[in-house]
Design a protein around this motif. Structure first.
Motif, PDB file in Angstrom:
ATOM      1  N   VAL A  97       7.214  54.966  73.570  1.00 18.51           N
ATOM      2  CA  VAL A  97       7.625  55.075  72.172  1.00 18.51           C
ATOM      3  C   VAL A  97       9.131  54.908  72.068  1.00 18.51           C
ATOM      4  CG1 VAL A  97       5.690  56.571  71.616  1.00 18.51           C
ATOM      5  CG2 VAL A  97       7.854  57.598  72.329  1.00 18.51           C
ATOM      6  N   LYS A  98       9.619  54.775  70.843  1.00 20.40           N
ATOM      7  CA  LYS A  98      11.052  54.613  70.612  1.00 20.40           C
ATOM      8  C   LYS A  98      11.793  55.873  71.068  1.00 20.40           C
ATOM      9  CE  LYS A  98      10.564  50.618  68.584  1.00 20.40           C
ATOM     10  NZ  LYS A  98      10.961  49.366  69.283  1.00 20.40           N
ATOM     11  N   PRO A  99      13.033  55.729  71.542  1.00 15.68           N
ATOM     12  CA  PRO A  99      13.766  56.893  72.054  1.00 15.68           C
ATOM     13  C   PRO A  99      13.824  58.061  71.070  1.00 15.68           C
ATOM     14  CG  PRO A  99      14.925  54.884  72.637  1.00 15.68           C
ATOM     15  CD  PRO A  99      13.789  54.471  71.732  1.00 15.68           C
ATOM     16  N   TRP A 100      14.043  57.780  69.794  1.00 18.63           N
ATOM     17  CA  TRP A 100      14.188  58.871  68.830  1.00 18.63           C
ATOM     18  C   TRP A 100      12.860  59.571  68.518  1.00 18.63           C
ATOM     19  CZ3 TRP A 100      15.397  53.764  67.866  1.00 18.63           C
ATOM     20  CH2 TRP A 100      14.499  53.039  67.083  1.00 18.63           C
ATOM     21  N   GLY A 152       4.317  48.802  71.996  1.00 22.07           N
ATOM     22  CA  GLY A 152       5.274  47.836  71.464  1.00 22.07           C
ATOM     23  C   GLY A 152       5.614  46.789  72.504  1.00 22.07           C
ATOM     24  N   SER A 153       6.818  46.236  72.421  1.00 17.53           N
ATOM     25  CA  SER A 153       7.198  45.148  73.308  1.00 17.53           C
ATOM     26  C   SER A 153       7.104  45.551  74.775  1.00 17.53           C
ATOM     27  CB  SER A 153       8.626  44.694  72.979  1.00 17.53           C
ATOM     28  OG  SER A 153       9.043  43.674  73.862  1.00 17.53           O
ATOM     29  N   GLY A 160       1.940  54.261  72.685  1.00 16.47           N
ATOM     30  CA  GLY A 160       2.845  53.224  72.201  1.00 16.47           C
ATOM     31  C   GLY A 160       2.602  51.915  72.918  1.00 16.47           C
ATOM     32  N   LEU A 200      22.709  57.163  72.860  1.00 20.51           N
ATOM     33  CA  LEU A 200      21.352  57.627  72.565  1.00 20.51           C
ATOM     34  C   LEU A 200      21.084  58.980  73.204  1.00 20.51           C
ATOM     35  CD1 LEU A 200      19.370  54.283  73.042  1.00 20.51           C
ATOM     36  CD2 LEU A 200      19.699  55.527  70.889  1.00 20.51           C
ATOM     37  N   ALA A 203      11.628  55.011  77.937  1.00 17.53           N
ATOM     38  CA  ALA A 203      12.616  54.950  76.857  1.00 17.53           C
ATOM     39  C   ALA A 203      14.029  55.042  77.406  1.00 17.53           C
ATOM     40  CB  ALA A 203      12.378  56.081  75.858  1.00 17.53           C
TER      41      ALA A 203
END
Length: 290
Positions: A90-93, A24-25, A22, A287, A116
């Motif tokens: 990566v995103k938490p989900w 991302g930002s 991942g 979350l 995350a």
């Protein structure tokens, strides 16, 4: 990046082959910091992305080995083989599914670092299943890591010992300051420093808009506000005075600054920040429960 955060070749020898899943930002900010020539880390750094287009952005970079799940469904599993550190950005989900996907490919001794929010180390350790000898460490960095001025809180999971925590500390020191905390403090770290840049950017956004309402052009307002923020921040870093004293240094009795500060303090900023941070922590807890 400041010289104090540079790792010499000798001290960085503990940084093994690193894989990042991942970009991302947050992942991109960490990666940019790690790519600094002053950081001694085994290269190339292996990264995986979801799309081939994202991986293609690294074409021609001799310090990055980029792979995409779109082009190769086995990309994540191939990327983590032989890695000493795997950074999960990566995103938490998505976290549990990604961990289950790569678990069998992780070698004993690998350190799995999650950045995350809202995913406890216990959940990651459970998703690892029968993967033996893998240590889990949670990290909460922020986007100034992109320029080597980040602040990262790190906390060990039950599977991580002092040696693993020290290696992760050294890794994140390449992109800024590091605080070792208990895992029950990670949500608070996220609320203060993880999300903190957004609060400052919101302040700049509102100040620029207010300056424009006073009659300055957008470019003039940008110069006034961004220059003031960056200069004041650097002054705070270099000064031995705390923020309260620095504020008092600018605030002459019965002067113009005092009048403006009175308006701001009248809005009860302390209570406002308390509510904002509580809302941030609450979302992390939500979350965790999902």
């Amino acid at each position: 990046m400041s010289a104090q955060n540079d790792l010499t070749t000798e001290s960085a020898a503990a940084l093994p082959r690193t894989t990042m899943i991942g970009t991302g930002s947050m992942g991109g900010a960490i990666l940019q910091g790690l790519r600094d020539p002053g950081v001694a880390i085994e290269r190339p750094i292996v990264v995986t992305t979801k799309s081939a287009a994202s991986a293609a952005k690294f074409d021609g970079a001799d310090d990055i080995d980029a792979r995409s799940a779109e082009a190769d469904p086995e990309a994540n599993r191939r990327a983590v083989r032989g890695a000493g550190v795997v950074i999960l950005a990566v995103k938490p989900w998505m976290m549990r599914d990604v961990v289950r996907e790569i678990a069998a490919a992780l070698e004993p001794g690998t350190i799995l670092v999650s950045v995350a929010a809202g995913v406890p180390s216990a959940a990651i350790e459970e998703a690892l299943g029968d993967a033996a000898g893998v240590a889990v460490v949670r990290a909460m960095p922020n986007t100034p890591s992109f320029i080597g001025r980040g602040v990262t809180g790190i906390a060990p999971g039950s599977s991580a010992g002092d040696a693993e925590l020290e290696l992760v500390r050294r890794l994140f020191e390449t992109v800024g300051d590091v605080l070792i905390v208990r895992e029950d403090q990670i949500n608070d770290i996220a609320a203060v420093s993880g999300s903190g840049p957004a609060y400052l950017f919101l302040y700049a956004e509102e100040m620029q808009a207010a300056a424009e309402r006073l009659g300055f052009t957008a470019e003039q307002a940008k110069t006034l506000v961004q220059g003031t923020i960056s200069g004041a921040a650097e002054l705070m870093v270099r000064s031995d005075d705390d923020p309260a004293q620095l504020r008092r240094n600018v605030t002459s009795p019965k002067g113009t600054t005092e009048r403006a500060v009175e308006v701001l303090q009248g809005a009860d900023l302390g209570e406002l920040f308390d509510r904002a941070l509580r809302a941030n922590v609450q979302r992390s807890e939500e979350l965790e429960a999902e």
